[in-house]
Every structure is written in C-alpha cells, then in structure tokens.
Design an enzyme around this catalytic site. Sequence first.
Site, PDB file in Angstrom:
ATOM      1  N   SER A 243       0.818  -1.217   0.000  1.00 11.94           N
ATOM      2  CA  SER A 243       0.000   0.000   0.000  1.00 11.94           C
ATOM      3  C   SER A 243       0.846   1.258   0.000  1.00 11.94           C
ATOM      4  O   SER A 243       2.007   1.255   0.395  1.00 11.94           O
ATOM      5  CB  SER A 243      -0.914   0.020   1.221  1.00 11.94           C
ATOM      6  OG  SER A 243      -1.600  -1.190   1.362  1.00 11.94           O
TER       7      SER A 243
HETATM    8  N1  SAH Z   1      -1.128  -4.813   3.902  1.00 10.77           N
HETATM    9  C1  SAH Z   1      -0.275  -5.151   2.780  1.00 10.77           C
HETATM   10  C2  SAH Z   1      -0.899  -4.873   1.440  1.00 10.77           C
HETATM   11  C3  SAH Z   1      -2.066  -5.724   1.194  1.00 10.77           C
HETATM   12  S1  SAH Z   1      -2.399  -6.119  -0.493  1.00 10.77           S
HETATM   13  C4  SAH Z   1       1.072  -4.487   2.886  1.00 10.77           C
HETATM   14  O1  SAH Z   1       1.304  -3.713   3.816  1.00 10.77           O
HETATM   15  O2  SAH Z   1       1.935  -4.775   2.046  1.00 10.77           O
HETATM   16  C5  SAH Z   1      -3.729  -7.204  -0.140  1.00 10.77           C
HETATM   17  C6  SAH Z   1      -3.335  -8.580   0.311  1.00 10.77           C
HETATM   18  O3  SAH Z   1      -4.486  -9.249   0.740  1.00 10.77           O
HETATM   19  C7  SAH Z   1      -2.732  -9.407  -0.801  1.00 10.77           C
HETATM   20  O4  SAH Z   1      -1.489  -9.903  -0.426  1.00 10.77           O
HETATM   21  C8  SAH Z   1      -3.745 -10.526  -0.984  1.00 10.77           C
HETATM   22  O5  SAH Z   1      -3.158 -11.772  -1.360  1.00 10.77           O
HETATM   23  C9  SAH Z   1      -4.363 -10.601   0.391  1.00 10.77           C
HETATM   24  N2  SAH Z   1      -5.694 -11.222   0.442  1.00 10.77           N
HETATM   25  C10 SAH Z   1      -6.713 -11.093  -0.446  1.00 10.77           C
HETATM   26  N3  SAH Z   1      -7.780 -11.814  -0.040  1.00 10.77           N
HETATM   27  C11 SAH Z   1      -7.428 -12.399   1.136  1.00 10.77           C
HETATM   28  C12 SAH Z   1      -8.104 -13.292   2.024  1.00 10.77           C
HETATM   29  N4  SAH Z   1      -9.345 -13.724   1.812  1.00 10.77           N
HETATM   30  N5  SAH Z   1      -7.431 -13.694   3.127  1.00 10.77           N
HETATM   31  C13 SAH Z   1      -6.160 -13.302   3.363  1.00 10.77           C
HETATM   32  N6  SAH Z   1      -5.477 -12.472   2.548  1.00 10.77           N
HETATM   33  C14 SAH Z   1      -6.103 -12.026   1.443  1.00 10.77           C
END
Ligand code: SAH
Length: 216
Positions: free
Chosen positions: A63
């Site tokens: 992010s």
């Molecule tokens: N917070 C992260 C950025 C998140 S990007 C950072 O600081 O880098 C969103 C993430 O959510 C991705 O890695 C994706 O694989 C994950 N994601 C999506 N759906 C999900 C689910 N149902 N359970 C767990 N993770 C999930």
Amino acid sequence: MIDTGHPPEQMRFQLSLRRRGISDARVLRAMEEVPRDRFVDPTDRGYAWRDSALPISCGQTISQPFVVAYMTEQLQLEPSHRVLELGTGSGYQAAVLAKLVRGVLSVERYRTLAETARARLEGLGLYNVEVMLGDGLDLGSNLGVFDRIIVTAAVETLPQSLIDRLDDGGILIAPVGPHHGVQTLIRMRKSGGTIERRELVAVRFVPALPGIAREL
Ligand code: SAH
C-alpha cells in the site's frame, strides 16, 4: 548541515505524511522506524520512500505509505491492543502496527507472501506479529476477538465472520466497494451491541478473494 542520520528521501517521506494531515506522533514515529525499502522488491528499492503503492509478488501490491499511516491513525491504537490484519501482502502494514501494539495477527492467502513477510518481520525483530496462511474472509471463532481489525484488501461487503471477530468497543477499518474500482474506507465501531459506521476517504485496494490461493 545538521546530520539527523536519515537520508533526505526519508525526511521528505515524513514531511509529506505530516503535510497530508497525519498528526499522531506515535504513528509518525512508527512510520519512521519501519524501513519500507525492506518490504519492496529489490528492484524497486529506489522508489521505496515515494508515496505510492508498488507491485509485489503474486500480482499484489504494497500500500501507499499515506494510506498505511492514515488507516493506522484511524484505528486509534493503544499499546495493550491485539490487532487482526486481513491481507499481509509485504508485511509493511503489519510492521507499522507491531510498533504500536502488543500483538498483531496478520492473515494472508498466498503462501509465498506469508513466508516472505514472516521472514522480514523476524529479521526486524518484530516478534509480536504472527503471520498466518489462511482465508481472512472465513476465520473461525477459535481465534477469539480483537480490539482492532484492519482489512487491507477490497471487500464488496463486510463479511459477518469478520465483524464477529471484533471485540465490544472495538474498531474495524476496511475498504468497501467494487473489486476493480474505487472503494470507500469504512470505519466501524462496535459498542454495547450497536454498530456505528463512518465513511472516511476514497481508496483503491486489490480485491479480497476467498480461499487459500492455489498458486504459490
Ligand atoms: N497490507 C499489505 C498490502 C495488502 S495487499 C502491505 O502492507 O503490504 C492485499 C493482500 O491481501 C494481498 O497480499 C492478498 O493476497 C491478500 N488477500 C486477499 N484476499 C485475502 C483473504 N481472503 N485472506 C487473506 N489475505 C487475502
């Protein structure tokens, strides 16, 4: 010139967060302490201190720093809190949270991302974060409840299973809206059986998808 020990790009980074309205000193300090360059792909190190999202493995993104700081500030964290994060990704947001609270459980559906993030967080000595491979949209009651929940992937609606993991008096923050478009950051507060919902700002997150990813 006074030597603050920080390269100019890190100083500009802090300044831009302040200028955009982040005022909580603890949040600013946590943002200063977490080396974002350790959470981006090695080829993107030069862009780590810019205020923009960057691609990471598995087609996901780390992010934008302003959004990380803003969501962290809106959580109104206290040192005693236990926080649940849905979407570990690079582990950057989890690291910022870990600087501010007692414990963080971060859930990720990609094994590769979960393992890389776990190693990075350990490498930084952040032992109060647990990274779990799993589906954050389908968490069991065995995990208990959390003081704060942060969702860092877009959900079209907030799943009840997640709201159920929020303790009374707790705050949940999540990007709610269409998967491939603009979402609204929602802050929800549970108190005495009632739920108060507030719309914050427009954001863009990658979608939250069900199940553990079949690819690595
Ligand atoms: N917070 C992260 C950025 C998140 S990007 C950072 O600081 O880098 C969103 C993430 O959510 C991705 O890695 C994706 O694989 C994950 N994601 C999506 N759906 C999900 C689910 N149902 N359970 C767990 N993770 C999930």
